[in-house]
Design a protein around this motif. Sequence first.
Motif, PDB file in Angstrom:
ATOM      1  N   ILE A 140       0.833  -1.200   0.000  1.00  0.00           N
ATOM      2  CA  ILE A 140       0.000   0.000   0.000  1.00  0.00           C
ATOM      3  C   ILE A 140       0.867   1.250   0.000  1.00  0.00           C
ATOM      4  CG2 ILE A 140      -1.533   1.381   1.452  1.00  0.00           C
ATOM      5  CD1 ILE A 140      -2.999  -0.738  -0.113  1.00  0.00           C
ATOM      6  N   ALA A 141       1.944   1.236   0.773  1.00  0.00           N
ATOM      7  CA  ALA A 141       2.846   2.387   0.807  1.00  0.00           C
ATOM      8  C   ALA A 141       3.449   2.634  -0.575  1.00  0.00           C
ATOM      9  CB  ALA A 141       3.950   2.149   1.832  1.00  0.00           C
ATOM     10  N   ARG A 142       3.811   1.569  -1.280  1.00  0.00           N
ATOM     11  CA  ARG A 142       4.377   1.722  -2.624  1.00  0.00           C
ATOM     12  C   ARG A 142       3.350   2.319  -3.588  1.00  0.00           C
ATOM     13  NH1 ARG A 142       6.633  -3.518  -5.585  1.00  0.00           N
ATOM     14  NH2 ARG A 142       6.996  -3.989  -3.395  1.00  0.00           N
ATOM     15  N   LEU A 143       2.105   1.876  -3.486  1.00  0.00           N
ATOM     16  CA  LEU A 143       1.060   2.414  -4.359  1.00  0.00           C
ATOM     17  C   LEU A 143       0.822   3.894  -4.090  1.00  0.00           C
ATOM     18  CD1 LEU A 143      -1.566  -0.494  -4.260  1.00  0.00           C
ATOM     19  CD2 LEU A 143      -0.083   0.130  -6.162  1.00  0.00           C
ATOM     20  N   LEU A 144       0.755   4.265  -2.813  1.00  0.00           N
ATOM     21  CA  LEU A 144       0.502   5.661  -2.474  1.00  0.00           C
ATOM     22  C   LEU A 144       1.668   6.554  -2.869  1.00  0.00           C
ATOM     23  CD1 LEU A 144      -1.273   5.340   0.990  1.00  0.00           C
ATOM     24  CD2 LEU A 144      -2.288   5.975  -1.197  1.00  0.00           C
ATOM     25  N   GLU A 145       2.885   6.046  -2.719  1.00  0.00           N
ATOM     26  CA  GLU A 145       4.054   6.827  -3.114  1.00  0.00           C
ATOM     27  C   GLU A 145       4.055   7.132  -4.608  1.00  0.00           C
ATOM     28  OE1 GLU A 145       7.260   4.453  -1.780  1.00  0.00           O
ATOM     29  OE2 GLU A 145       7.097   5.055   0.326  1.00  0.00           O
ATOM     30  N   ARG A 146       3.435   6.265  -5.398  1.00  0.00           N
ATOM     31  CA  ARG A 146       3.354   6.468  -6.843  1.00  0.00           C
ATOM     32  C   ARG A 146       2.059   7.156  -7.263  1.00  0.00           C
ATOM     33  NH1 ARG A 146       6.255   1.500 -10.021  1.00  0.00           N
ATOM     34  NH2 ARG A 146       8.077   1.279  -8.665  1.00  0.00           N
ATOM     35  N   VAL A 164      -2.415  -7.861  -7.667  1.00  0.00           N
ATOM     36  CA  VAL A 164      -2.777  -7.413  -9.017  1.00  0.00           C
ATOM     37  C   VAL A 164      -2.604  -5.897  -9.122  1.00  0.00           C
ATOM     38  CG1 VAL A 164      -4.609  -7.338 -10.754  1.00  0.00           C
ATOM     39  CG2 VAL A 164      -4.383  -9.327  -9.251  1.00  0.00           C
ATOM     40  N   ALA A 165      -2.969  -5.174  -8.072  1.00  0.00           N
ATOM     41  CA  ALA A 165      -2.802  -3.722  -8.071  1.00  0.00           C
ATOM     42  C   ALA A 165      -1.337  -3.343  -8.249  1.00  0.00           C
ATOM     43  CB  ALA A 165      -3.349  -3.135  -6.768  1.00  0.00           C
ATOM     44  N   LEU A 166      -0.440  -4.076  -7.603  1.00  0.00           N
ATOM     45  CA  LEU A 166       0.995  -3.807  -7.750  1.00  0.00           C
ATOM     46  C   LEU A 166       1.458  -4.056  -9.179  1.00  0.00           C
ATOM     47  CD1 LEU A 166       2.601  -5.209  -4.479  1.00  0.00           C
ATOM     48  CD2 LEU A 166       2.522  -2.838  -5.237  1.00  0.00           C
ATOM     49  N   GLU A 167       0.981  -5.135  -9.791  1.00  0.00           N
ATOM     50  CA  GLU A 167       1.375  -5.428 -11.170  1.00  0.00           C
ATOM     51  C   GLU A 167       0.885  -4.345 -12.115  1.00  0.00           C
ATOM     52  OE1 GLU A 167       1.220  -9.310 -12.890  1.00  0.00           O
ATOM     53  OE2 GLU A 167       0.916 -10.258 -10.949  1.00  0.00           O
ATOM     54  N   ILE A 168      -0.341  -3.869 -11.915  1.00  0.00           N
ATOM     55  CA  ILE A 168      -0.885  -2.798 -12.747  1.00  0.00           C
ATOM     56  C   ILE A 168      -0.072  -1.528 -12.566  1.00  0.00           C
ATOM     57  CG2 ILE A 168      -2.883  -1.286 -13.072  1.00  0.00           C
ATOM     58  CD1 ILE A 168      -4.660  -3.661 -12.387  1.00  0.00           C
ATOM     59  N   GLY A 208      -6.250   9.501 -15.104  1.00  0.00           N
ATOM     60  CA  GLY A 208      -5.127   9.605 -14.188  1.00  0.00           C
ATOM     61  C   GLY A 208      -5.236   8.661 -13.016  1.00  0.00           C
ATOM     62  N   LYS A 209      -4.220   8.666 -12.179  1.00  0.00           N
ATOM     63  CA  LYS A 209      -4.118   7.715 -11.082  1.00  0.00           C
ATOM     64  C   LYS A 209      -4.937   8.105  -9.871  1.00  0.00           C
ATOM     65  CE  LYS A 209       0.661   6.600 -12.388  1.00  0.00           C
ATOM     66  NZ  LYS A 209       2.057   6.579 -11.945  1.00  0.00           N
ATOM     67  N   SER A 210      -5.092   9.406  -9.644  1.00  0.00           N
ATOM     68  CA  SER A 210      -5.727   9.862  -8.412  1.00  0.00           C
ATOM     69  C   SER A 210      -7.236   9.827  -8.530  1.00  0.00           C
ATOM     70  CB  SER A 210      -5.270  11.288  -8.076  1.00  0.00           C
ATOM     71  OG  SER A 210      -5.889  11.751  -6.910  1.00  0.00           O
ATOM     72  N   THR A 211      -7.912   9.637  -7.387  1.00  0.00           N
ATOM     73  CA  THR A 211      -9.372   9.624  -7.365  1.00  0.00           C
ATOM     74  C   THR A 211      -9.951  10.993  -7.071  1.00  0.00           C
ATOM     75  OG1 THR A 211      -9.309   9.058  -5.006  1.00  0.00           O
ATOM     76  CG2 THR A 211      -9.474   7.247  -6.580  1.00  0.00           C
ATOM     77  N   ASN A 212      -9.140  11.917  -6.605  1.00  0.00           N
ATOM     78  CA  ASN A 212      -9.659  13.235  -6.253  1.00  0.00           C
ATOM     79  C   ASN A 212      -8.637  14.296  -6.624  1.00  0.00           C
ATOM     80  OD1 ASN A 212      -7.888  12.308  -4.347  1.00  0.00           O
ATOM     81  ND2 ASN A 212      -8.965  13.198  -2.613  1.00  0.00           N
ATOM     82  N   LEU A 213      -8.673  14.745  -7.862  1.00  0.00           N
ATOM     83  CA  LEU A 213      -7.765  15.794  -8.290  1.00  0.00           C
ATOM     84  C   LEU A 213      -8.145  17.105  -7.630  1.00  0.00           C
ATOM     85  CD1 LEU A 213      -7.607  15.028 -12.111  1.00  0.00           C
ATOM     86  CD2 LEU A 213      -5.932  14.430 -10.377  1.00  0.00           C
ATOM     87  N   PRO A 214      -7.166  17.960  -7.313  1.00  0.00           N
ATOM     88  CA  PRO A 214      -7.474  19.246  -6.711  1.00  0.00           C
ATOM     89  C   PRO A 214      -8.359  20.078  -7.635  1.00  0.00           C
ATOM     90  CG  PRO A 214      -5.128  18.743  -6.523  1.00  0.00           C
ATOM     91  CD  PRO A 214      -5.720  17.717  -7.437  1.00  0.00           C
ATOM     92  N   ASN A 215      -9.170  20.951  -7.032  1.00  0.00           N
ATOM     93  CA  ASN A 215     -10.058  21.801  -7.825  1.00  0.00           C
ATOM     94  C   ASN A 215      -9.294  22.659  -8.811  1.00  0.00           C
ATOM     95  OD1 ASN A 215     -12.341  20.852  -6.547  1.00  0.00           O
ATOM     96  ND2 ASN A 215     -12.225  22.364  -4.900  1.00  0.00           N
ATOM     97  N   ARG A 216      -8.081  23.075  -8.432  1.00  0.00           N
ATOM     98  CA  ARG A 216      -7.296  23.924  -9.321  1.00  0.00           C
ATOM     99  C   ARG A 216      -6.980  23.201 -10.616  1.00  0.00           C
ATOM    100  NH1 ARG A 216      -2.129  23.974 -10.377  1.00  0.00           N
ATOM    101  NH2 ARG A 216      -1.664  22.551  -8.659  1.00  0.00           N
ATOM    102  N   LEU A 217      -6.609  21.927 -10.509  1.00  0.00           N
ATOM    103  CA  LEU A 217      -6.300  21.150 -11.706  1.00  0.00           C
ATOM    104  C   LEU A 217      -7.545  20.895 -12.532  1.00  0.00           C
ATOM    105  CD1 LEU A 217      -3.759  18.557 -10.278  1.00  0.00           C
ATOM    106  CD2 LEU A 217      -3.295  20.685 -11.510  1.00  0.00           C
ATOM    107  N   ARG A 218      -8.685  20.695 -11.863  1.00  0.00           N
ATOM    108  CA  ARG A 218      -9.910  20.468 -12.589  1.00  0.00           C
ATOM    109  C   ARG A 218     -10.278  21.686 -13.419  1.00  0.00           C
ATOM    110  NH1 ARG A 218     -13.583  17.656  -7.856  1.00  0.00           N
ATOM    111  NH2 ARG A 218     -12.457  15.693  -7.771  1.00  0.00           N
ATOM    112  N   LYS A 219     -10.093  22.872 -12.852  1.00  0.00           N
ATOM    113  CA  LYS A 219     -10.424  24.077 -13.587  1.00  0.00           C
ATOM    114  C   LYS A 219      -9.500  24.264 -14.782  1.00  0.00           C
ATOM    115  CE  LYS A 219     -12.301  26.469  -9.559  1.00  0.00           C
ATOM    116  NZ  LYS A 219     -12.149  27.603  -8.629  1.00  0.00           N
TER     117      LYS A 219
END
Length: 296
Positions: A140-146, A164-168, A208-219
């Motif tokens: 989990i730490a490796r996934l979050l770091e990436r 499977v998540a690590l392989e992806i 993208g990888k993140s589930t919640n992009l900052p509002n600034r990036l969305r705009k």
Amino acid sequence: MALPAQRVEMIPIDRITIVNPRLRNKKVFKGIVENIADIGLKRPITVTSRQGPDGPLYDLVCGQGRLEAFRQLGQTDVPALIVTADAEDCLVASLVENCARRQHQGVDLLQDIVGMRKRGYADSEIAEKTGLTTYYVSAIARLLERGERRLVAAVEAGYLPISVALEICESDDQGVQAALHKAYEGKLLRGRSLIAARRLVEVRKRSGKSTNLPNRLRKETMTPEALVKAFQEDTERKRLMIKKTEATRNRLVFIVEALGQLANDDTFVVLLEDEGLETMPNRLAERIHNTRVIAP
């Protein structure tokens, strides 16, 4: 862990330090505030006391939501259970409370664990304190770091195995498809889980990888070019869906016509009756009957 509570006191809110702060869902927090405003505090917060230069200070063990609700309601003091515990006990107790919440965000909990890692705890120590396995903590730490928040959320939701998540995470587009196929062959992903995993991979590739992009990036991405691109991608997806639908329809028509011809063969019908296979779904029987009627 923290020792049993010694006493309950009204203590100043501004003397309390939150040792393990976390973000809170605004809707959930609003409910906490309204509930406390209507019926009062049902359960005191828990703190540990330490001596400061100008009097006692307090570290929060659990009850961040209740404390912040009291502060928002304009209160200066809050009822608190004062326990005897060191800083490490406070941190672990806070993590345990987070894990016990019924509607918690999995990624938020794991960020707490990553916070322990940054404080110098080894993965094996974190695993021992949280009840997780060392492999899970490390993965989990490796996934979050990436930045793989989507994959972490899928793992926490229970439909994507951590392996499977690590392989992806560590594969290119072709490797991702190979990882999904390998997981299917190994019976790690089947049925709805496989469908959800494929959909996740498509969304991850597109958004993208993140589930919640900052509002600034969305705009920044809501430009005319971005809207045109999104429209084109959506149109292409619908075009592919139509092609698949037409192909499926053609196959069904072929099957119905083939069964209709077989139904005209008395020998085949007798064979089916002998085997006890003379019945079929009503809709299919109607289609075959109509085919036999129309056929010259």
